[in-house]
Enzyme design. Structure first.
Site, short mmCIF file in Angstrom:
data_model
loop_
_atom_site.label_atom_id
_atom_site.label_comp_id
_atom_site.label_asym_id
_atom_site.label_seq_id
_atom_site.Cartn_x
_atom_site.Cartn_y
_atom_site.Cartn_z
N LYS A 347 19.01 46.60 -3.76
CA LYS A 347 18.91 45.43 -2.92
C LYS A 347 20.41 45.35 -2.49
CE LYS A 347 15.67 42.97 -2.62
NZ LYS A 347 14.48 43.37 -1.07
N LYS A 390 12.05 31.74 -6.10
CA LYS A 390 12.78 32.54 -6.30
C LYS A 390 14.83 31.13 -6.14
CE LYS A 390 15.95 35.03 -3.72
NZ LYS A 390 16.04 36.35 -2.62
P1 NAD Z 1 5.22 42.65 -5.67
O1 NAD Z 1 5.64 44.27 -6.62
O2 NAD Z 1 4.97 41.29 -6.01
O3 NAD Z 1 4.60 44.18 -4.81
C1 NAD Z 1 4.78 45.58 -5.04
C2 NAD Z 1 3.57 46.18 -5.16
O4 NAD Z 1 3.98 47.37 -4.96
C3 NAD Z 1 2.83 45.38 -6.30
O5 NAD Z 1 1.42 45.69 -6.33
C4 NAD Z 1 2.73 47.71 -6.95
O6 NAD Z 1 1.77 47.68 -7.23
C5 NAD Z 1 2.76 48.11 -5.08
N1 NAD Z 1 3.44 49.76 -5.55
C6 NAD Z 1 5.01 49.99 -6.05
N2 NAD Z 1 4.71 51.59 -5.76
C7 NAD Z 1 3.77 51.74 -4.71
C8 NAD Z 1 3.42 52.52 -3.95
N3 NAD Z 1 4.03 53.96 -4.02
N4 NAD Z 1 2.51 52.75 -3.38
C9 NAD Z 1 1.63 51.90 -2.45
N5 NAD Z 1 1.81 50.44 -3.48
C10 NAD Z 1 2.95 50.61 -4.56
O7 NAD Z 1 6.35 42.88 -4.57
P2 NAD Z 1 6.69 41.94 -3.61
O8 NAD Z 1 7.36 40.65 -4.07
O9 NAD Z 1 5.55 41.94 -2.87
O10 NAD Z 1 8.09 42.70 -2.43
C11 NAD Z 1 8.09 44.15 -2.33
C12 NAD Z 1 8.94 44.36 -1.34
O11 NAD Z 1 9.62 43.40 -0.08
C13 NAD Z 1 9.68 44.48 -2.66
O12 NAD Z 1 10.32 45.70 -2.29
C14 NAD Z 1 10.85 43.53 -1.99
O13 NAD Z 1 11.89 43.52 -2.08
C15 NAD Z 1 10.43 43.32 -1.07
N6 NAD Z 1 11.24 42.13 -0.28
C16 NAD Z 1 10.61 40.73 -0.36
C17 NAD Z 1 10.93 40.04 0.40
C18 NAD Z 1 10.18 38.56 -0.12
O14 NAD Z 1 11.08 37.68 0.01
N7 NAD Z 1 8.97 38.31 -0.65
C19 NAD Z 1 12.17 39.75 1.22
C20 NAD Z 1 12.37 41.05 1.23
C21 NAD Z 1 12.42 41.79 0.87
#
Ligand code: NAD
Length: 505
Positions: A347, A390
């Site tokens: 990140k 956040k």
């Molecule tokens: P989250 O942790 O709520 O959701 C991620 C999901 O992925 C979880 O349910 C987890 O069980 C699942 N997971 C993990 N490994 C897996 C795999 N190998 N196969 C299938 N599922 C798997 O996270 P989020 O808040 O939904 O964010 C998701 C991603 O988006 C993160 O990597 C985060 O850094 C990225 N992101 C989010 C934002 C934002 O503003 N929300 C911005 C930039 C990037």
């Protein structure tokens, strides 16, 4: 909207627009620049038939996955809900395609704007069929409850729709995400054979497409941030080497790369919403062969969007940013995962590079490499109480006239997934649209855009570009690029903001 122009033609299937692209070729002659304006003819051909689109999310049961799916269903069925603020109507606020507008021209002296989505034929987000995988077995109604993002009343109203949706078992390589994710991994494809894993994911995609009678499917990674894989040209460098490495279950093949390969091999474009290096050269070659797109990395939602906007403003005003210090604390599962150093590093990298091109463009402010090396510090802390809200606290210190300082201290509360969900939708809709656009330069054969779809950079924190193409992070330039592309394809004039027709009739 109908465009009446001698430079556009339309039949039942295609809209063809002819565009004279004006650019300036610069030659260096000692310390002088010689500028030679030039015109290149491009034709853009857009297939106007809207396909039935399926989307498979990796990490479907996460905060983003559930918020996106539930939010679209709320819009589709016009579900209203109550909170202490009153009754709410669903909307698509935060979506570039659905809720922002584009100026298409002037009516007398009035500027006329239309929704972005109405300039070219686009898929209606409410018609997307969703599916996907998660290492957690919760159905989407329970997963939405776990996420604590959406108002309770809306969660209850969505329950009948969401409880039927259960993520497929996924691939889980614990070494790539934080150890603290292990307790939710109860929906995992067994075994350690990466080729078998790839084939199962491929079959899932093919079945989803067939069972839902879809014209096309796009895959998007919104699962946890992985650590970077240790990239090695012998392992990831070509499509052939990558496939061999999968066959031998090489430890540096990540789950996200398996999904990217499966997407390409099934003829689907793949978008990486997290920062890690999923899209290795071998994936790009597979995508190229399959004629699909890859795009990444990492959604550009709150803090980074603001950063690339503020720094663009400062540098554009001739003010010199000298330090950007960013503190973040968040309490959702993403934050929990990022509390492990290896995942945080991914990140940090993507957050840090986001102003590079803006600084590099201004040699008056930054004449040397050393000066480009500003203090840019990123801190991320996991504080469960913060939930999905956040907090981003950034200090920008810039040098002004005669050695003075201008400091901005910005406090940004980002409801993370409520910002990410509409952006994910835009990525999908625009990727689908770009699959229907071809161009021809100087009357050569029509071809599709480059495999690495850098047109989507407005939506990505660390935009991936074709090799040899410089990355643009400046927000207004990224948006103008997208806006102008759809206008050009529709046969509309690109706006240079001189507004001569308003000033002088
Ligand atoms: P989250 O942790 O709520 O959701 C991620 C999901 O992925 C979880 O349910 C987890 O069980 C699942 N997971 C993990 N490994 C897996 C795999 N190998 N196969 C299938 N599922 C798997 O996270 P989020 O808040 O939904 O964010 C998701 C991603 O988006 C993160 O990597 C985060 O850094 C990225 N992101 C989010 C934002 C934002 O503003 N929300 C911005 C930039 C990037």
């Amino acid at each position: 909207m109908k465009v009446l122009s001698t430079t556009t033609q339309q039949d039942d299937h295609f809209l063809i627009s002819d565009y004279d692209y004006k650019s300036t070729n610069i030659e260096k002659n000692g310390d002088k620049y010689i500028a030679k304006p030039q015109i290149t003819n491009f034709k853009f051909k857009t297939d106007t038939r809207i396909p039935k689109l399926g989307v498979m999310l990796v990490g479907w049961g996460g905060n983003n996955g559930t918020t996106l799916t539930g939010g679209i269903l709320a819009n589709k069925f016009n579900i209203t809900w109550n909170s202490r603020r009153g009754t709410h109507q669903p909307n698509f606020y935060g979506s570039l395609t659905q809720s922002s507008v584009i100026k298409i021209g002037t009516c007398n002296t009035e500027e006329v704007f239309v929704p972005f989505k109405d300039v070219l034929p686009m898929v209606n987000p409410c018609d997307i069929v969703f599916g996907g995988w998660d290492i957690s077995s919760l159905n989407l109604a329970d997963a939405m409850g776990r996420a604590q993002v959406v108002d309770y009343d809306l969660q209850q109203k969505l329950r009948p729709y969401l409880e039927k949706l259960v993520p497929l078992p996924s691939i889980y390589y614990p070494d790539f995400i934080a150890a603290n994710q292990g307790d939710r991994a109860d929906n995992v494809i067994p075994g350690n054979n990466k080729l078998e894993h790839l084939n199962i994911i491929r079959k899932n995609i093919a079945d989803f497409k067939q069972q839902n009678n879809l014209d096309k499917v796009i895959l998007l990674w919104t699962a946890n941030t992985e650590r970077f894989c240790v990239e090695d040209p012998n392992v990831h460098g070509t499509a052939e080497k990558l496939m061999k490495s999968i066959e031998s279950s090489h430890p540096e093949i990540s789950a996200s790369t398996i999904f990217a390969c499966a997407a390409c091999l099934e003829g689907c474009s793949f978008i990486n919403g997290s920062p890690q290096n999923t899209i290795v050269p071998g994936v790009i070659e597979l995508a190229e062969k399959a004629g699909v797109f890859v795009a990444g990395d990492d959604f550009k939602t709150g803090q980074t969007k603001f950063k690339t906007c503020l720094v663009e403003y400062l540098v554009g005003a001739g003010i010199k940013p000298k330090a950007i210090i960013s503190y973040n604390h968040l309490g959702n599962n993403d934050g929990k995962n990022l509390s492990q150093e290896s995942c945080f590093k991914s990140k940090e990298r993507s957050k840090k590079t986001c102003v590079d091109d803006i600084l590099e463009s201004n040699k008056v402010l930054y004449p040397t490499e050393e000066e480009l090396n500003i203090d840019h510090t990123i801190v991320i802390k996991y504080c469960p109480e913060t939930g999905d809200s956040k907090k981003a606290m950034d200090e920008y210190i810039a040098e002004i006239f005669l050695g003075g300082r201008q400091t901005f201290a910005v406090y940004n509360v980002c409801e993370d997934s409520l910002l990410a969900a509409p952006l994910i939708m835009d990525l999908l809709l625009l990727c689908e649209l770009f699959e229907r656009i071809q161009f021809s330069k100087d009357s050569t054969e029509f071809q599709r855009f480059d495999t690495v779809l850098s047109w989507l950079s407005y939506l990505m924190k660390a935009p991936k570009s074709e090799s040899g193409i410089t990355t643009i992070n400046a927000l207004s330039r990224q948006r103008a690029m997208l806006e102008n592309l759809v206008k050009v394809c529709a046969g509309l004039t690109v706006d240079d903001n001189l507004r001569l027709e308003v000033r002088y009739g």
